[in-house]
Design a protein around this motif. Structure first.
Motif, PDB file in Angstrom:
ATOM      1  N   PHE A 172     -33.079  -4.506 -96.525  1.00  0.00           N
ATOM      2  CA  PHE A 172     -32.460  -5.040 -97.308  1.00  0.00           C
ATOM      3  C   PHE A 172     -33.183  -6.765 -97.453  1.00  0.00           C
ATOM      4  O   PHE A 172     -33.374  -6.945 -96.547  1.00  0.00           O
ATOM      5  N   PRO A 173     -33.281  -7.275 -98.672  1.00  0.00           N
ATOM      6  CA  PRO A 173     -33.393  -8.689 -98.569  1.00  0.00           C
ATOM      7  C   PRO A 173     -33.448 -10.021 -97.235  1.00  0.00           C
ATOM      8  O   PRO A 173     -33.969 -10.142 -97.281  1.00  0.00           O
ATOM      9  N   TYR A 174     -32.382 -10.091 -96.602  1.00  0.00           N
ATOM     10  CA  TYR A 174     -32.046 -10.798 -95.652  1.00  0.00           C
ATOM     11  C   TYR A 174     -32.493 -10.039 -94.263  1.00  0.00           C
ATOM     12  O   TYR A 174     -33.415 -10.718 -92.967  1.00  0.00           O
ATOM     13  N   HIS A 175     -32.935  -8.990 -94.640  1.00  0.00           N
ATOM     14  CA  HIS A 175     -33.764  -8.342 -93.283  1.00  0.00           C
ATOM     15  C   HIS A 175     -35.198  -9.003 -93.101  1.00  0.00           C
ATOM     16  O   HIS A 175     -36.282  -8.655 -92.185  1.00  0.00           O
ATOM     17  N   TRP A 176     -36.129  -8.773 -94.556  1.00  0.00           N
ATOM     18  CA  TRP A 176     -37.061  -9.465 -94.813  1.00  0.00           C
ATOM     19  C   TRP A 176     -37.856 -10.354 -94.139  1.00  0.00           C
ATOM     20  O   TRP A 176     -38.444 -11.161 -93.702  1.00  0.00           O
ATOM     21  N   PHE A 177     -36.685 -11.444 -94.051  1.00  0.00           N
ATOM     22  CA  PHE A 177     -37.277 -12.708 -93.370  1.00  0.00           C
ATOM     23  C   PHE A 177     -36.516 -13.088 -91.558  1.00  0.00           C
ATOM     24  O   PHE A 177     -36.712 -14.340 -91.671  1.00  0.00           O
ATOM     25  N   GLN A 178     -35.938 -12.411 -91.160  1.00  0.00           N
ATOM     26  CA  GLN A 178     -35.750 -12.501 -90.265  1.00  0.00           C
ATOM     27  C   GLN A 178     -37.057 -12.096 -88.877  1.00  0.00           C
ATOM     28  O   GLN A 178     -37.643 -11.186 -89.566  1.00  0.00           O
ATOM     29  N   PRO A 179     -36.867 -12.482 -88.086  1.00  0.00           N
ATOM     30  CA  PRO A 179     -38.028 -11.937 -87.213  1.00  0.00           C
ATOM     31  C   PRO A 179     -38.110 -10.689 -86.405  1.00  0.00           C
ATOM     32  O   PRO A 179     -36.887 -10.192 -86.136  1.00  0.00           O
ATOM     33  N   GLY A 180     -39.349 -10.390 -85.978  1.00  0.00           N
ATOM     34  CA  GLY A 180     -38.508  -8.705 -85.185  1.00  0.00           C
ATOM     35  C   GLY A 180     -39.295  -9.126 -83.842  1.00  0.00           C
ATOM     36  O   GLY A 180     -38.496  -9.904 -83.230  1.00  0.00           O
TER      37      GLY A 180
END
Length: 162
Positions: free
Chosen positions: A54-62
């Motif tokens: 989801f879009p919120y996952h795209w910007f979280q750090p790995g």
């Protein structure tokens, strides 16, 4: 019976994933105990299967710099997938009588949903569903491109005068 055993196997596999400390786990609290639990989870499973990450996952750090980069790349890729879903809805309506559409769609749907029920790890789900997902994305994009170029979606091109 066979269905009960298959559902038990999916639940057992999911339980093994529950202890995972990966950064990309989702819905780890869902542990099916019956076929009714599986049916109740089906709408959420479809969202996870076909719209994640989801879009919120795209910007979280790995967990490491390379996975952070992959999350950014995945975001761009998922935007294309979302466009393909819109196009696929139109294609499914226009090609509703074509058996090949339904064979590819049912195969992809069952494959992806089975794995979605079995694992709460988005990273693994993303990799395993890739082939069947791209079958559906390809159908959607090809049908959309054909519609935009003015070709008939029945597979025949319109004749153009020189």
């Amino acid at each position: 019976g066979v269905l009960r055993d298959a559902l038990y196997s999916l639940a057992a596999i999911r339980l093994r994933w529950a202890g995972s400390e990966a950064n990309s786990t989702i819905d780890v609290s869902f542990m099916p105990e019956s076929s009714t639990d599986m049916l109740r989870y089906l709408p959420r499973a479809m969202v996870v299967a076909f719209l994640s990450p989801f879009p919120y996952h795209w910007f979280q750090p790995g967990s490491i710099p390379s996975t952070t980069l992959m999350r950014r790349i995945t975001g761009v890729e998922m935007l294309l997938v979302y466009v393909a879903w819109l196009s696929l809805a139109v294609v499914a309506w226009l090609w509703r009588s074509r058996i090949e559409l339904w064979l590819i769609s049912i195969y992809s749907l069952v494959y992806i949903l089975t794995y979605t029920f079995a694992t709460p790890n988005l990273g693994s789900l993303y990799r395993v569903r890739y082939g069947p997902l791209l079958l559906l994305v390809g159908l959607g994009l090809a049908g959309g491109a054909a519609a935009l170029s003015g070709r008939r979606l029945a597979g025949q091109s319109t004749s153009q005068s020189p």
